[in-house]
Design an enzyme around this catalytic site. Structure first.
Site, PDB file in Angstrom:
ATOM      1  N   GLU A 153       0.911  -1.538  -0.068  1.00 10.47           N
ATOM      2  CA  GLU A 153      -0.425   0.069   0.191  1.00 10.47           C
ATOM      3  C   GLU A 153       0.873   1.292  -0.321  1.00 10.47           C
ATOM      4  O   GLU A 153       2.075   1.260   0.550  1.00 10.47           O
ATOM      5  CB  GLU A 153      -0.664   0.189   1.377  1.00 10.47           C
ATOM      6  CG  GLU A 153      -1.774  -1.265   1.417  1.00 10.47           C
ATOM      7  CD  GLU A 153      -2.875  -0.668   2.047  1.00 10.47           C
ATOM      8  OE1 GLU A 153      -2.135  -0.216   3.520  1.00 10.47           O
ATOM      9  OE2 GLU A 153      -2.991  -2.098   2.502  1.00 10.47           O
ATOM     10  N   CYS A 206       2.676   8.380   1.900  1.00  9.15           N
ATOM     11  CA  CYS A 206       3.640   7.443   2.697  1.00  9.15           C
ATOM     12  C   CYS A 206       3.672   6.577   1.936  1.00  9.15           C
ATOM     13  O   CYS A 206       3.069   5.440   1.029  1.00  9.15           O
ATOM     14  CB  CYS A 206       2.413   6.673   4.093  1.00  9.15           C
ATOM     15  SG  CYS A 206       2.931   6.113   5.445  1.00  9.15           S
ATOM     16  N   CYS A 234       4.813  -7.652   8.041  1.00  4.27           N
ATOM     17  CA  CYS A 234       6.252  -7.113   8.837  1.00  4.27           C
ATOM     18  C   CYS A 234       6.165  -7.922   9.899  1.00  4.27           C
ATOM     19  O   CYS A 234       5.441  -8.409  10.572  1.00  4.27           O
ATOM     20  CB  CYS A 234       5.435  -5.446   9.370  1.00  4.27           C
ATOM     21  SG  CYS A 234       6.827  -4.484  10.857  1.00  4.27           S
ATOM     22  N   CYS A 267       3.590  -5.164  15.901  1.00  2.42           N
ATOM     23  CA  CYS A 267       3.219  -4.298  17.144  1.00  2.42           C
ATOM     24  C   CYS A 267       1.649  -4.620  16.959  1.00  2.42           C
ATOM     25  O   CYS A 267       0.647  -4.781  16.021  1.00  2.42           O
ATOM     26  CB  CYS A 267       2.762  -3.121  16.277  1.00  2.42           C
ATOM     27  SG  CYS A 267       4.445  -2.696  16.382  1.00  2.42           S
ATOM     28  N   CYS A 276      -1.992  -3.095  15.097  1.00  2.00           N
ATOM     29  CA  CYS A 276      -0.743  -3.019  13.277  1.00  2.00           C
ATOM     30  C   CYS A 276      -1.643  -4.135  12.521  1.00  2.00           C
ATOM     31  O   CYS A 276      -1.279  -5.192  12.817  1.00  2.00           O
ATOM     32  CB  CYS A 276       0.120  -2.824  13.233  1.00  2.00           C
ATOM     33  SG  CYS A 276       0.818  -2.707  11.962  1.00  2.00           S
ATOM     34  N   GLY A 282       5.218  -1.669   7.013  1.00  2.00           N
ATOM     35  CA  GLY A 282       7.071  -2.615   7.170  1.00  2.00           C
ATOM     36  C   GLY A 282       7.588  -1.887   8.525  1.00  2.00           C
ATOM     37  O   GLY A 282       7.640  -0.491   8.590  1.00  2.00           O
ATOM     38  N   GLU A 283       8.915  -2.044   8.543  1.00  2.00           N
ATOM     39  CA  GLU A 283       9.614  -1.062   9.619  1.00  2.00           C
ATOM     40  C   GLU A 283      10.685  -0.743   8.018  1.00  2.00           C
ATOM     41  O   GLU A 283      11.437  -1.848   8.041  1.00  2.00           O
ATOM     42  CB  GLU A 283      10.435  -2.242  10.614  1.00  2.00           C
ATOM     43  CG  GLU A 283      11.462  -1.714  11.332  1.00  2.00           C
ATOM     44  CD  GLU A 283      11.087  -0.197  11.689  1.00  2.00           C
ATOM     45  OE1 GLU A 283      10.924  -0.259  12.713  1.00  2.00           O
ATOM     46  OE2 GLU A 283      12.464   0.638  11.821  1.00  2.00           O
ATOM     47  N   SER A 296      10.432   6.673   8.932  1.00  2.00           N
ATOM     48  CA  SER A 296       9.943   6.154  11.180  1.00  2.00           C
ATOM     49  C   SER A 296      10.555   4.844  10.808  1.00  2.00           C
ATOM     50  O   SER A 296      10.583   3.932  10.328  1.00  2.00           O
ATOM     51  CB  SER A 296       8.068   6.347  10.660  1.00  2.00           C
ATOM     52  OG  SER A 296       7.764   5.600  11.328  1.00  2.00           O
ATOM     53  N   SER A 321       7.867   5.597  15.750  1.00  2.00           N
ATOM     54  CA  SER A 321       6.438   5.186  16.437  1.00  2.00           C
ATOM     55  C   SER A 321       6.989   4.983  17.996  1.00  2.00           C
ATOM     56  O   SER A 321       7.319   3.333  17.694  1.00  2.00           O
ATOM     57  CB  SER A 321       6.282   4.018  15.393  1.00  2.00           C
ATOM     58  OG  SER A 321       6.318   4.939  13.830  1.00  2.00           O
ATOM     59  N   LEU A 322       6.534   6.212  18.526  1.00  2.00           N
ATOM     60  CA  LEU A 322       6.977   5.726  19.794  1.00  2.00           C
ATOM     61  C   LEU A 322       5.336   4.823  20.965  1.00  2.00           C
ATOM     62  O   LEU A 322       5.771   4.131  21.472  1.00  2.00           O
ATOM     63  CB  LEU A 322       6.808   6.957  20.731  1.00  2.00           C
ATOM     64  CG  LEU A 322       7.156   7.633  22.684  1.00  2.00           C
ATOM     65  CD1 LEU A 322       9.096   6.337  22.365  1.00  2.00           C
ATOM     66  CD2 LEU A 322       7.378   8.683  22.689  1.00  2.00           C
ATOM     67  N   HIS A 323       4.207   5.810  19.991  1.00  2.00           N
ATOM     68  CA  HIS A 323       3.306   5.201  20.884  1.00  2.00           C
ATOM     69  C   HIS A 323       3.028   4.658  22.775  1.00  2.00           C
ATOM     70  O   HIS A 323       1.772   4.005  23.463  1.00  2.00           O
ATOM     71  CB  HIS A 323       2.640   3.659  19.889  1.00  2.00           C
ATOM     72  CG  HIS A 323       2.872   3.917  19.099  1.00  2.00           C
ATOM     73  ND1 HIS A 323       3.001   5.849  18.136  1.00  2.00           N
ATOM     74  CD2 HIS A 323       3.740   2.964  17.465  1.00  2.00           C
ATOM     75  CE1 HIS A 323       2.534   5.511  16.823  1.00  2.00           C
ATOM     76  NE2 HIS A 323       3.441   3.592  16.450  1.00  2.00           N
ATOM     77  N   ASN A 353      -7.135   4.191  14.277  1.00  2.00           N
ATOM     78  CA  ASN A 353      -7.676   3.678  13.077  1.00  2.00           C
ATOM     79  C   ASN A 353      -8.257   2.043  13.304  1.00  2.00           C
ATOM     80  O   ASN A 353      -6.886   1.465  13.595  1.00  2.00           O
ATOM     81  CB  ASN A 353      -6.779   4.157  11.599  1.00  2.00           C
ATOM     82  CG  ASN A 353      -7.242   5.014  11.203  1.00  2.00           C
ATOM     83  OD1 ASN A 353      -8.497   5.588  11.197  1.00  2.00           O
ATOM     84  ND2 ASN A 353      -6.210   5.665  10.914  1.00  2.00           N
ATOM     85  N   CYS A 372      -2.476   1.190   8.689  1.00  2.00           N
ATOM     86  CA  CYS A 372      -1.930   0.818   7.525  1.00  2.00           C
ATOM     87  C   CYS A 372      -1.776  -0.665   7.395  1.00  2.00           C
ATOM     88  O   CYS A 372      -2.099  -1.748   8.123  1.00  2.00           O
ATOM     89  CB  CYS A 372       0.022   1.263   8.113  1.00  2.00           C
ATOM     90  SG  CYS A 372       1.303   0.159   7.493  1.00  2.00           S
TER      91      CYS A 372
HETATM   92  S1  SF4 Z   1       3.682  -0.277  13.483  1.00  2.00           S
HETATM   93 FE1  SF4 Z   1       4.840  -0.577  11.801  1.00  2.00          FE
HETATM   94  S2  SF4 Z   1       7.081  -1.875  12.652  1.00  2.00           S
HETATM   95 FE2  SF4 Z   1       4.566  -2.187  13.728  1.00  2.00          FE
HETATM   96  S3  SF4 Z   1       3.833  -4.089  13.010  1.00  2.00           S
HETATM   97 FE3  SF4 Z   1       3.336  -2.176  11.822  1.00  2.00          FE
HETATM   98  S4  SF4 Z   1       4.837  -1.595  10.084  1.00  2.00           S
HETATM   99 FE4  SF4 Z   1       5.809  -3.003  11.341  1.00  2.00          FE
END
Ligand code: SF4
Length: 381
Positions: free
Chosen positions: A91, A112, A119, A123, A126, A187-188, A219, A242-244, A318, A361
């Protein structure tokens, strides 16, 4: 599979052309077709001799992302689902810029982009990590996301879009839609480090995408060693974390990466990055109801932000189908923002963008793959 031409830098193409006794002028023409005119076939490069086009065809691939689905929302955020050559999906999301978010006027667009299929970082909130990691994207697949979005946007513009095969290839670019890039999609990014950096160099180069390094934000969920490595790169990309969660307790609950690189180590790496680059870092903070949205959390977050001289982007969660996490109410988000501001932190709250288009995402990809499995190879539109 031959190397894709959009995986190569100008210098690498020059070496190849030299071995064929072709001049640098031909390299300029080729790059003009690829990045200024964004053509999709060798045959469109009409001012290159046929024999050179044949050599290029034999030697390199010219892969184009195939648009599988596109969703646009009321606020003109658009999500693109691309099908890759091996049938995988990724995406990209085109977001009209919020001046407060990445510091530009509102006629700007931020794209983006993704760096991996799936990934591995898992997380908990996600969609991208839900079915694990499949593979890294190649350099050309990262670069192509920008070019493919430009081509799609170009189709919608009546004027200024002549992808005619008769034009001389120069660096008079077709008008661009994408002014900023955030590497924050599926992805990371720092787990695909080499391909990412090479792709961003191509997107930044005057002969390539021509997008300023300061308009490109990378990021990461917190890969401390790669942040240190990034600090030594000569280009001035922006960094977002991406702290969260502002405590190990919260981050451990929702981001497994924190067990490997806990906050203490992450913050140290960010400080080193800042020391090298002298640039402001952004802390991305997805607000999730009952997890990290209490006013208590603003204290460690503000202290971290002040220590790192960072600004904070608050993003209401989201919803992802199949996951139980929820978005906090508007008032909770506004109060959280106000509490940060009261503690002298520069913070913004992302008001609705793309909530009606499976905006989390990885969600459109997941939905499409599930439909393909369920309906035997077809997805609805
Ligand atoms: S937030 Fe980023 S690093 Fe975490 S699972 Fe989703 S894509 Fe991967």
């Amino acid at each position: 599979m031959p190397t894709d031409i959009k995986s190569l830098t100008r210098e690498e193409i020059e070496v190849q052309f030299k071995s064929w006794n072709e001049s640098d002028f031909r390299v300029t023409q080729l790059l003009g077709w690829l990045y200024a005119h964004r053509v999709t076939s060798w045959d469109a490069m009409t001012n290159l001799p046929k024999s050179l086009r044949e050599k290029l065809r034999d030697h390199s691939s010219l892969q184009i992302l195939e648009l599988a689905r596109k969703q646009g929302s009321g606020d003109t955020t658009q999500k693109f689902l691309w099908k890759l050559a091996d049938g995988q999906f990724i995406e990209s999301v085109l977001i009209p810029a919020n001046p407060a978010l990445y510091g530009d006027a509102s006629d700007r667009h931020t794209l983006c982009i993704s760096t991996q299929v799936g990934c591995a970082y898992g997380c908990k909130f996600c969609a991208s990590g839900l079915e694990g990691w499949k593979r890294n994207l190649g350099v050309h697949e990262i670069v192509e996301q920008v070019l493919a979005v430009e081509r799609e946007s170009c189709k919608l513009k009546v004027e200024g879009c002549k992808l005619s095969t008769n034009q001389p290839a120069t660096f008079n670019r077709q008008p661009a839609t994408v002014n900023n890039i955030v590497v924050m999609g599926m992805g990371e990014p720092l787990a695909n480090y080499e391909n990412l950096i090479k792709a961003l160099k191509i997107l930044n180069a005057p002969w390539g995408g021509g997008i300023g390094a300061r308009k490109i934000t990378i990021s990461t969920s917190g890969l401390a060693p790669q942040i240190r490595r990034l600090a030594l790169e000569p280009l001035q990309f922006r960094l977002a974390i991406s702290l969260h969660g502002a405590t190990d307790e919260v981050r451990n609950r929702i981001m497994p990466v924190n067990r490997k690189y806990p906050l203490k180590e992450l913050v140290k790496a960010c400080e080193e990055y800042q020391h090298e680059k002298g640039r402001m870092i952004t802390l991305e903070y997805i607000l999730i109801a009952g997890v990290n949205d209490s006013l208590e959390q603003t204290r460690p977050l503000a202290s971290l932000a002040r220590r790192l001289h960072a600004k904070v982007n608050l993003i209401p969660y989201n919803q992802v189908e199949g996951l139980a996490w929820e978005r906090p109410g508007e008032e909770v988000c506004e109060n959280f923002l106000a509490a940060l501001e009261d503690q002298n932190v520069i913070a913004t709250l992302r008001r609705e963008k793309g909530g009606d288009i499976d905006a989390a995402c990885g969600q459109l990809r997941l939905k499409t793959e599930r439909e393909l499995r369920r309906d035997g190879g077809k997805y609805s539109d």
